[in-house]
Design a protein around this motif. Structure first.
Motif, PDB file in Angstrom:
ATOM      1  N   ARG A   1      58.310  35.563  35.311  1.00  0.00           N
ATOM      2  CA  ARG A   1      57.365  35.733  34.208  1.00  0.00           C
ATOM      3  C   ARG A   1      56.085  34.937  34.433  1.00  0.00           C
ATOM      4  O   ARG A   1      54.983  35.431  34.203  1.00  0.00           O
ATOM      5  CB  ARG A   1      58.028  35.326  32.897  1.00  0.00           C
ATOM      6  CG  ARG A   1      57.116  35.501  31.724  1.00  0.00           C
ATOM      7  CD  ARG A   1      57.778  35.080  30.457  1.00  0.00           C
ATOM      8  NE  ARG A   1      56.816  35.111  29.374  1.00  0.00           N
ATOM      9  CZ  ARG A   1      57.102  35.398  28.142  1.00  0.00           C
ATOM     10  NH1 ARG A   1      58.342  35.680  27.806  1.00  0.00           N
ATOM     11  NH2 ARG A   1      56.180  35.391  27.223  1.00  0.00           N
ATOM     12  N   SER A   2      56.209  33.703  34.899  1.00  0.00           N
ATOM     13  CA  SER A   2      55.014  32.897  35.136  1.00  0.00           C
ATOM     14  C   SER A   2      54.188  33.462  36.288  1.00  0.00           C
ATOM     15  O   SER A   2      52.954  33.387  36.270  1.00  0.00           O
ATOM     16  CB  SER A   2      55.377  31.441  35.391  1.00  0.00           C
ATOM     17  OG  SER A   2      56.257  31.336  36.485  1.00  0.00           O
ATOM     18  N   ALA A   3      54.824  34.067  37.275  1.00  0.00           N
ATOM     19  CA  ALA A   3      54.089  34.701  38.373  1.00  0.00           C
ATOM     20  C   ALA A   3      53.315  35.906  37.863  1.00  0.00           C
ATOM     21  O   ALA A   3      52.159  36.129  38.249  1.00  0.00           O
ATOM     22  CB  ALA A   3      55.040  35.108  39.488  1.00  0.00           C
ATOM     23  N   ILE A   4      53.911  36.686  36.984  1.00  0.00           N
ATOM     24  CA  ILE A   4      53.240  37.855  36.415  1.00  0.00           C
ATOM     25  C   ILE A   4      52.060  37.424  35.559  1.00  0.00           C
ATOM     26  O   ILE A   4      50.975  38.004  35.640  1.00  0.00           O
ATOM     27  CB  ILE A   4      54.238  38.716  35.615  1.00  0.00           C
ATOM     28  CG1 ILE A   4      55.243  39.362  36.573  1.00  0.00           C
ATOM     29  CG2 ILE A   4      53.524  39.775  34.796  1.00  0.00           C
ATOM     30  CD1 ILE A   4      56.381  40.074  35.894  1.00  0.00           C
ATOM     31  N   VAL A   5      52.244  36.394  34.755  1.00  0.00           N
ATOM     32  CA  VAL A   5      51.151  35.876  33.927  1.00  0.00           C
ATOM     33  C   VAL A   5      50.016  35.376  34.805  1.00  0.00           C
ATOM     34  O   VAL A   5      48.841  35.641  34.531  1.00  0.00           O
ATOM     35  CB  VAL A   5      51.666  34.756  32.989  1.00  0.00           C
ATOM     36  CG1 VAL A   5      50.518  34.039  32.316  1.00  0.00           C
ATOM     37  CG2 VAL A   5      52.626  35.326  31.961  1.00  0.00           C
ATOM     38  N   LEU A   6      50.329  34.690  35.878  1.00  0.00           N
ATOM     39  CA  LEU A   6      49.313  34.194  36.799  1.00  0.00           C
ATOM     40  C   LEU A   6      48.541  35.347  37.444  1.00  0.00           C
ATOM     41  O   LEU A   6      47.315  35.297  37.552  1.00  0.00           O
ATOM     42  CB  LEU A   6      49.957  33.319  37.870  1.00  0.00           C
ATOM     43  CG  LEU A   6      49.004  32.752  38.914  1.00  0.00           C
ATOM     44  CD1 LEU A   6      47.994  31.823  38.263  1.00  0.00           C
ATOM     45  CD2 LEU A   6      49.778  32.034  39.995  1.00  0.00           C
ATOM     46  N   ILE A   7      49.232  36.383  37.851  1.00  0.00           N
ATOM     47  CA  ILE A   7      48.576  37.542  38.463  1.00  0.00           C
ATOM     48  C   ILE A   7      47.614  38.194  37.476  1.00  0.00           C
ATOM     49  O   ILE A   7      46.471  38.508  37.820  1.00  0.00           O
ATOM     50  CB  ILE A   7      49.616  38.552  38.977  1.00  0.00           C
ATOM     51  CG1 ILE A   7      50.325  37.975  40.201  1.00  0.00           C
ATOM     52  CG2 ILE A   7      48.969  39.889  39.313  1.00  0.00           C
ATOM     53  CD1 ILE A   7      51.520  38.776  40.661  1.00  0.00           C
ATOM     54  N   PHE A   8      48.060  38.391  36.247  1.00  0.00           N
ATOM     55  CA  PHE A   8      47.178  38.993  35.249  1.00  0.00           C
ATOM     56  C   PHE A   8      45.989  38.090  34.923  1.00  0.00           C
ATOM     57  O   PHE A   8      44.888  38.575  34.688  1.00  0.00           O
ATOM     58  CB  PHE A   8      47.949  39.347  33.977  1.00  0.00           C
ATOM     59  CG  PHE A   8      48.660  40.655  34.074  1.00  0.00           C
ATOM     60  CD1 PHE A   8      47.954  41.853  34.019  1.00  0.00           C
ATOM     61  CD2 PHE A   8      50.024  40.707  34.244  1.00  0.00           C
ATOM     62  CE1 PHE A   8      48.598  43.069  34.121  1.00  0.00           C
ATOM     63  CE2 PHE A   8      50.684  41.909  34.342  1.00  0.00           C
ATOM     64  CZ  PHE A   8      49.974  43.106  34.289  1.00  0.00           C
ATOM     65  N   ALA A   9      46.193  36.793  34.913  1.00  0.00           N
ATOM     66  CA  ALA A   9      45.086  35.868  34.661  1.00  0.00           C
ATOM     67  C   ALA A   9      44.050  35.947  35.773  1.00  0.00           C
ATOM     68  O   ALA A   9      42.845  35.981  35.514  1.00  0.00           O
ATOM     69  CB  ALA A   9      45.610  34.443  34.528  1.00  0.00           C
ATOM     70  N   VAL A  10      44.498  36.003  37.011  1.00  0.00           N
ATOM     71  CA  VAL A  10      43.571  36.103  38.150  1.00  0.00           C
ATOM     72  C   VAL A  10      42.830  37.429  38.108  1.00  0.00           C
ATOM     73  O   VAL A  10      41.616  37.488  38.307  1.00  0.00           O
ATOM     74  CB  VAL A  10      44.326  35.927  39.481  1.00  0.00           C
ATOM     75  CG1 VAL A  10      43.452  36.292  40.669  1.00  0.00           C
ATOM     76  CG2 VAL A  10      44.827  34.502  39.612  1.00  0.00           C
ATOM     77  N   LEU A  11      43.540  38.519  37.829  1.00  0.00           N
ATOM     78  CA  LEU A  11      42.890  39.823  37.751  1.00  0.00           C
ATOM     79  C   LEU A  11      41.894  39.882  36.600  1.00  0.00           C
ATOM     80  O   LEU A  11      40.834  40.478  36.727  1.00  0.00           O
ATOM     81  CB  LEU A  11      43.935  40.931  37.607  1.00  0.00           C
ATOM     82  CG  LEU A  11      44.791  41.205  38.839  1.00  0.00           C
ATOM     83  CD1 LEU A  11      45.845  42.242  38.524  1.00  0.00           C
ATOM     84  CD2 LEU A  11      43.940  41.622  40.014  1.00  0.00           C
ATOM     85  N   GLY A  12      42.226  39.273  35.486  1.00  0.00           N
ATOM     86  CA  GLY A  12      41.308  39.232  34.351  1.00  0.00           C
ATOM     87  C   GLY A  12      40.055  38.455  34.664  1.00  0.00           C
ATOM     88  O   GLY A  12      38.956  38.847  34.294  1.00  0.00           O
ATOM     89  N   PHE A  13      40.186  37.351  35.382  1.00  0.00           N
ATOM     90  CA  PHE A  13      39.014  36.568  35.763  1.00  0.00           C
ATOM     91  C   PHE A  13      38.160  37.322  36.770  1.00  0.00           C
ATOM     92  O   PHE A  13      36.942  37.310  36.687  1.00  0.00           O
ATOM     93  CB  PHE A  13      39.432  35.223  36.346  1.00  0.00           C
ATOM     94  CG  PHE A  13      38.270  34.410  36.844  1.00  0.00           C
ATOM     95  CD1 PHE A  13      37.416  33.796  35.947  1.00  0.00           C
ATOM     96  CD2 PHE A  13      38.023  34.290  38.197  1.00  0.00           C
ATOM     97  CE1 PHE A  13      36.329  33.059  36.400  1.00  0.00           C
ATOM     98  CE2 PHE A  13      36.949  33.563  38.659  1.00  0.00           C
ATOM     99  CZ  PHE A  13      36.099  32.938  37.762  1.00  0.00           C
ATOM    100  N   ALA A  14      38.794  37.992  37.718  1.00  0.00           N
ATOM    101  CA  ALA A  14      38.053  38.718  38.754  1.00  0.00           C
ATOM    102  C   ALA A  14      37.242  39.859  38.150  1.00  0.00           C
ATOM    103  O   ALA A  14      36.147  40.163  38.612  1.00  0.00           O
ATOM    104  CB  ALA A  14      39.017  39.249  39.810  1.00  0.00           C
ATOM    105  N   SER A  15      37.751  40.483  37.118  1.00  0.00           N
ATOM    106  CA  SER A  15      37.016  41.597  36.523  1.00  0.00           C
ATOM    107  C   SER A  15      35.802  41.124  35.738  1.00  0.00           C
ATOM    108  O   SER A  15      34.850  41.876  35.572  1.00  0.00           O
ATOM    109  CB  SER A  15      37.933  42.425  35.626  1.00  0.00           C
ATOM    110  OG  SER A  15      38.339  41.668  34.508  1.00  0.00           O
ATOM    111  N   THR A  16      35.801  39.892  35.268  1.00  0.00           N
ATOM    112  CA  THR A  16      34.645  39.375  34.541  1.00  0.00           C
ATOM    113  C   THR A  16      33.606  38.780  35.474  1.00  0.00           C
ATOM    114  O   THR A  16      32.506  38.466  35.051  1.00  0.00           O
ATOM    115  CB  THR A  16      35.057  38.313  33.505  1.00  0.00           C
ATOM    116  OG1 THR A  16      35.688  37.227  34.186  1.00  0.00           O
ATOM    117  CG2 THR A  16      35.970  38.888  32.458  1.00  0.00           C
ATOM    118  N   ALA A  17      33.944  38.635  36.748  1.00  0.00           N
ATOM    119  CA  ALA A  17      33.005  38.043  37.694  1.00  0.00           C
ATOM    120  C   ALA A  17      31.890  39.011  38.072  1.00  0.00           C
ATOM    121  O   ALA A  17      30.852  38.607  38.572  1.00  0.00           O
ATOM    122  CB  ALA A  17      33.746  37.579  38.945  1.00  0.00           C
TER     123      ALA A  17
END
Length: 44
Positions: A3-19
């Protein structure tokens, strides 16, 4: 752990899309326009 790995992946993807910052401004028929701050014409 999974679960923490999935949350981390979504957090990274969310940050990358705002860049990626978009800008306003019309484009001509070729998809290009003049950046008046730099004086450079660029295309999309």
């Amino acid at each position: 752990m999974l679960r923490s790995a999935i949350v981390l992946i979504f957090a990274v993807l969310g940050f990358a899309s705002t860049a990626a910052w978009s800008h306003s401004g019309g484009t001509d028929r070729n998809g290009c326009h003049m950046d008046h701050k730099t004086g450079i014409r660029h295309c999309h």
